[in-house]
Scaffold this motif. Structure first.
Motif, PDB file in Angstrom:
ATOM      1  N   LEU A  38      -2.856   4.102  10.906  1.00  0.00           N
ATOM      2  CA  LEU A  38      -3.827   2.736  10.946  1.00  0.00           C
ATOM      3  C   LEU A  38      -5.665   2.689  10.456  1.00  0.00           C
ATOM      4  CD1 LEU A  38      -5.069   0.985  13.963  1.00  0.00           C
ATOM      5  CD2 LEU A  38      -6.350   3.305  13.964  1.00  0.00           C
ATOM      6  N   LEU A  39      -4.968   3.445   8.864  1.00  0.00           N
ATOM      7  CA  LEU A  39      -6.745   3.365   8.308  1.00  0.00           C
ATOM      8  C   LEU A  39      -5.191   2.023   7.475  1.00  0.00           C
ATOM      9  CD1 LEU A  39      -7.161   6.743   7.773  1.00  0.00           C
ATOM     10  CD2 LEU A  39      -8.746   5.360   8.463  1.00  0.00           C
ATOM     11  N   THR A  40      -4.306   2.023   6.980  1.00  0.00           N
ATOM     12  CA  THR A  40      -3.631   1.576   5.812  1.00  0.00           C
ATOM     13  C   THR A  40      -3.310  -0.224   6.565  1.00  0.00           C
ATOM     14  OG1 THR A  40      -1.796   3.644   5.998  1.00  0.00           O
ATOM     15  CG2 THR A  40      -1.264   1.553   4.214  1.00  0.00           C
ATOM     16  N   VAL A  41      -3.351   0.152   7.810  1.00  0.00           N
ATOM     17  CA  VAL A  41      -3.723  -1.596   8.614  1.00  0.00           C
ATOM     18  C   VAL A  41      -4.622  -1.862   7.872  1.00  0.00           C
ATOM     19  CG1 VAL A  41      -3.364  -2.204  10.458  1.00  0.00           C
ATOM     20  CG2 VAL A  41      -1.676  -0.843  10.220  1.00  0.00           C
ATOM     21  N   LEU A  42      -5.522  -1.348   9.081  1.00  0.00           N
ATOM     22  CA  LEU A  42      -7.673  -1.768   8.119  1.00  0.00           C
ATOM     23  C   LEU A  42      -7.377  -2.285   6.384  1.00  0.00           C
ATOM     24  CD1 LEU A  42      -9.304   0.795  10.147  1.00  0.00           C
ATOM     25  CD2 LEU A  42      -9.849  -1.776  10.302  1.00  0.00           C
ATOM     26  N   ALA A  43      -7.187  -1.468   5.585  1.00  0.00           N
ATOM     27  CA  ALA A  43      -7.000  -1.867   4.452  1.00  0.00           C
ATOM     28  C   ALA A  43      -6.279  -3.020   4.386  1.00  0.00           C
ATOM     29  CB  ALA A  43      -6.419  -0.459   3.379  1.00  0.00           C
ATOM     30  N   HIS A  44      -5.332  -3.212   4.337  1.00  0.00           N
ATOM     31  CA  HIS A  44      -4.398  -4.211   4.470  1.00  0.00           C
ATOM     32  C   HIS A  44      -4.811  -5.685   5.212  1.00  0.00           C
ATOM     33  CE1 HIS A  44       0.241  -6.443   5.361  1.00  0.00           C
ATOM     34  NE2 HIS A  44      -0.865  -6.687   5.026  1.00  0.00           N
ATOM     35  N   LEU A  45      -5.780  -5.523   6.197  1.00  0.00           N
ATOM     36  CA  LEU A  45      -5.546  -6.339   6.718  1.00  0.00           C
ATOM     37  C   LEU A  45      -7.229  -7.546   6.634  1.00  0.00           C
ATOM     38  CD1 LEU A  45      -5.287  -5.517  10.744  1.00  0.00           C
ATOM     39  CD2 LEU A  45      -3.534  -7.434   8.262  1.00  0.00           C
ATOM     40  N   THR A  46      -7.781  -6.287   6.033  1.00  0.00           N
ATOM     41  CA  THR A  46      -9.368  -6.410   5.636  1.00  0.00           C
ATOM     42  C   THR A  46      -9.442  -6.797   4.368  1.00  0.00           C
ATOM     43  OG1 THR A  46      -9.888  -4.188   5.479  1.00  0.00           O
ATOM     44  CG2 THR A  46     -10.766  -5.592   7.316  1.00  0.00           C
ATOM     45  N   ALA A  57      -9.903   8.688   3.533  1.00  0.00           N
ATOM     46  CA  ALA A  57      -9.549   9.051   2.987  1.00  0.00           C
ATOM     47  C   ALA A  57      -8.032  10.590   3.875  1.00  0.00           C
ATOM     48  CB  ALA A  57      -9.385   9.744   1.952  1.00  0.00           C
ATOM     49  N   PRO A  58      -7.239  10.208   4.307  1.00  0.00           N
ATOM     50  CA  PRO A  58      -6.529  10.741   4.960  1.00  0.00           C
ATOM     51  C   PRO A  58      -5.933  11.623   4.689  1.00  0.00           C
ATOM     52  CG  PRO A  58      -4.881   8.503   4.733  1.00  0.00           C
ATOM     53  CD  PRO A  58      -6.647   8.590   4.704  1.00  0.00           C
ATOM     54  N   ALA A 111      -1.827   6.005  -0.870  1.00  0.00           N
ATOM     55  CA  ALA A 111      -2.861   6.320  -0.037  1.00  0.00           C
ATOM     56  C   ALA A 111      -3.131   7.075   1.304  1.00  0.00           C
ATOM     57  CB  ALA A 111      -4.422   5.324  -0.228  1.00  0.00           C
ATOM     58  N   SER A 112      -1.912   6.808   2.108  1.00  0.00           N
ATOM     59  CA  SER A 112      -1.573   7.157   3.341  1.00  0.00           C
ATOM     60  C   SER A 112      -1.074   7.750   3.574  1.00  0.00           C
ATOM     61  CB  SER A 112      -1.162   5.999   3.904  1.00  0.00           C
ATOM     62  OG  SER A 112      -0.410   5.988   5.408  1.00  0.00           O
ATOM     63  N   VAL A 113      -0.477   8.409   2.318  1.00  0.00           N
ATOM     64  CA  VAL A 113       0.185   9.679   2.648  1.00  0.00           C
ATOM     65  C   VAL A 113      -0.410  10.867   1.899  1.00  0.00           C
ATOM     66  CG1 VAL A 113       2.571   8.492   3.344  1.00  0.00           C
ATOM     67  CG2 VAL A 113       2.479   9.494   0.642  1.00  0.00           C
ATOM     68  N   ALA A 114      -1.475  10.078   0.924  1.00  0.00           N
ATOM     69  CA  ALA A 114      -2.730  11.144   0.129  1.00  0.00           C
ATOM     70  C   ALA A 114      -1.475  11.896  -0.856  1.00  0.00           C
ATOM     71  CB  ALA A 114      -2.856  12.196   0.779  1.00  0.00           C
ATOM     72  N   GLU A 115      -0.367  11.458  -1.559  1.00  0.00           N
ATOM     73  CA  GLU A 115       0.393  11.675  -2.127  1.00  0.00           C
ATOM     74  C   GLU A 115       1.179  10.720  -3.408  1.00  0.00           C
ATOM     75  OE1 GLU A 115       4.682  12.911  -0.798  1.00  0.00           O
ATOM     76  OE2 GLU A 115       3.806  13.294   0.555  1.00  0.00           O
TER      77      GLU A 115
END
Length: 664
Positions: A38-46, A57-58, A111-115
């Motif tokens: 969901l955080l990645t979706v937010l970063a993508h859409l906005t 950050a996850p 950023a989403s997988v933190a690696e």
């Protein structure tokens, strides 16, 4: 040529489309959202990267679960879900997610997988996300030119290839020995049969399903997906079922393949093809062990790959020979019905615990997958990375590693300890079972299996694990090398497939007239990129030699790469009026030299286990040493310099009818 039907819609293909959710339904669904996704979706859409920085950050996931909370504080989780609701309502659920540059996609996944996710993966990820096309640009076949493709096999690879030919308007026929679509998923119907790869990854990138009922889908639901896709795309209508190709011979004079087809009921047919594509794969012929007296058993003897639904296991003593993937699914599924189950094990397997293996999806999850722009795609990318190329390092030998008997590098040792702890925990009260169940070879020597309650099943009073070799069978009994006799009413052979006899049932003769089996031998198949073979013009393999992905992920992804490669070659043939393409012996040999060298540095050369990956001389025939990223780059665009090319205008000249041996 019959005009193609409309292609299937790209992207998500729900079995039954659902209405766009209301505000309340969306809010409820977001309560169950996977936060890193969901955080990645937010970063993508906005376009706002604050959603991928502290405090949002996850963290990196520990283990194999979905890490739904992202490691975030509950108050922060609530803030993220509320913000997502506002953003989605403001822009609308039917507005597609904006296009992103490949480098940006790699950055967001990182950023989403933190690696670390290498930037070089950006373009591959963009294809998976549907941001850039994976299809070849095939020009229309000119009027008056015959170009007919025959595909052997209607399994996953054959279906993918047929759909792409359908979309390109190239005439084709699929010949399938079975009486339905799906290949291995048509044939395998044993109790407990299902995927050991997450469902979100086990579908074509261009026809993803957002509404799987489970995170690891079972066989019947998956098979229904293939059937629906074949019907909707028009492929089913162009498939001839119950037709098995027994021989194929290249006719150099006519520049076509001549096929002998067993059409059933004693009927044989002769067909021709301008292009021949084998999609028979590696796992389509069951391997039946040679056991003295098996025919004299008296009761049912059934192979998992040829399951007989009429065999009743209720109240029966069942002997299961083998402990591979099918056995690990089958045994826990039958123990409640059988009176007693005896498992005969040749060698133990590493089994990975996965919290999602028996987990059902919820209506909320399916709503997110189907209706939130980008959500299903980013979830799939996370699964691709975590199940696909991240584990690739676990297969690469560190020659300086101090403990090569038990592991091959530092990450391999960490995984070995983790899996050992899991097995020890599961069998803590059964030292007798622990001694039999703990592998002595490094993880990934054989593809790790997903623990389907296997160890808990072995602990049952009505289950026995026998590690002595089976020497013979007599009426109602199985006998071991230790002299033990185990009475049984039913024998189940969970003994895998004849994976090394690639294209084995068919007699294939190329330009020189040489039988391919004589070139390869019984168990040493080779091909350039696993796809093309010298002496075989206009012939392509899907899921051919050295294309099995032993490090994880899904063969579907590899098949899509191979299908694109074939379609690129067909596009060139149409555009440049080419009659035949045939890989050069030099290109084939150079690739295989590189391949063998790379394989020498992989876990599958480890002497500590037996595996179907290796042939009688120890060469790895089935597995690829490459990561998905590597293989994607190698197959993205064919290099025409690797091929002998004959243009149609010159195809019948004397100079162009030289033998393959002279041409190499």
């Amino acid at each position: 040529m019959t005009p193609p039907s409309s292609p299937p819609a790209a992207g998500l293909v729900p079995a039954v489309p659902t209405p766009v959710p209301s505000r309340g339904e969306l809010r409820a669904a977001l309560r169950e959202a996977n936060l890193p996704t969901l955080l990645t979706v937010l970063a993508h859409l906005t376009g706002d990267d604050r959603w991928l920085r502290e405090p949002y950050a996850p963290t990196r996931a520990v283990g194999l679960d979905d890490h739904d909370t992202g490691g975030l504080d509950p108050a922060v989780q609530q803030e993220v879900r509320a913000a997502a609701l506002d953003v989605l309502l403001a822009r609308g659920l039917t507005t597609p997610a904006p296009a992103l540059a490949p480098a940006r996609i790699a950055e967001l996944l990182r950023a989403s997988v933190a690696e670390a996710v290498p930037a070089s993966y950006g373009e591959l990820l963009a294809e998976e996300l549907g941001q850039t096309p994976r299809d070849a640009d095939v020009p229309p076949v000119p009027a008056g030119r015959d170009l007919h493709v025959v595909i052997i096999g209607a399994g996953l690879s054959g279906l993918c290839q047929a759909i792409k030919l359908e979309q390109a308007g190239i005439a084709y026929t699929v010949l399938e020995k079975n009486h339905g679509i799906g290949g291995t998923w048509y044939e395998n119907t044993y109790p407990g049969c299902g995927v050991d790869t997450p469902s979100s990854l086990y579908s074509f990138s261009f026809a993803q399903r957002p509404d799987w009922s489970r995170y690891f889908v079972q066989r019947d639901e998956l098979h229904a997906y293939w059937e629906q896709l074949a019907a909707d795309s028009g492929v089913a209508a162009r498939t001839r079922f119950g037709c098995e190709v027994t021989a194929a011979e290249w006719d150099a004079e006519a520049a076509c393949w001549r096929l002998a087809v067993d059409a059933g009921e004693g009927r044989t047919e002769a067909l021709t093809a301008d292009v021949l594509i084998s999609a028979v794969g590696l796992l389509n012929r069951p391997a039946t062990p040679r056991i003295d007296g098996l025919d004299a058993f008296g009761g049912p003897v059934v192979h998992t790959a040829v399951w007989d639904p009429d065999v009743d296991l209720a109240g029966k003593r069942v002997a299961v020979i083998g402990t591979g993937a099918s056995a690990m699914q089958l045994v826990p599924a039958i123990v409640d019905d059988a009176a007693r189950v005896t498992v005969f094990q040749r060698s133990p397997q590493w089994a990975v615990p996965h919290p999602n293996y028996h987990r059902a999806t919820t209506p909320a999850t399916r709503t997110l997958m189907e209706h939130v722009p980008g959500y299903a795609g980013w979830y799939r990318l996370r699964v691709f990375w975590r199940f696909g190329d991240r584990p690739h390092a676990l297969t690469q030998i560190d020659r300086g590693w101090k403990h090569p008997d038990r592991s091959i590098n530092a990450a391999s040792e960490t995984l070995r300890r983790y899996l050992t702890h899991h097995i020890e925990t599961e069998l803590k009260d059964r030292p007798d079972l622990l001694a039999k169940s703990l592998p002595t070879y490094p993880p990934y020597g054989k593809r790790p299996l997903v623990d389907n309650g296997w160890y808990r099943t072995l602990r049952r009073d009505d289950v026995d694990l026998v590690t002595d070799a089976v020497t013979s069978v007599s009426a109602g009994a199985v006998h071991t090398a230790a002299g033990e006799t185990i009475e049984a009413d039913v024998i189940v052979l969970a003994t895998g497939f004849q994976s090394l006899k690639i294209l084995g049932p068919m007699d294939i003769r190329g330009r020189s007239g040489t039988l391919l089996r004589d070139t390869w031998g019984e168990d040493d198949a080779r091909a350039h990129l696993g796809i093309t073979i010298p002496d075989l013009p206009n012939f392509f393999c899907l899921y051919g030699p050295n294309t099995n992905t032993g490090h994880g992920g899904t063969i579907i992804l590899t098949s899509e790469f191979q299908v694109r490669y074939v379609m690129e070659l067909l596009a060139t043939m149409v555009a440049d009026d080419i009659a035949t393409v045939e890989v050069r012996q030099a290109a084939h040999d150079a690739y295989n030299t590189e391949l063998d060298a790379a394989l020498e540095d992989t876990i599958w050369t480890h002497p500590g286990m037996t595996t179907y990956y290796r042939n009688s001389r120890g060469r790895i025939v089935t597995n690829s040493p490459w990561s998905y990223g590597d293989y994607w780059r190698r197959t993205r665009r064919p290099d025409l310099a690797d091929f002998h090319v004959e243009h149609r205008a010159a195809a019948t000249t004397a100079d162009d009818r030289t033998t393959a041996s002279a041409r190499s």
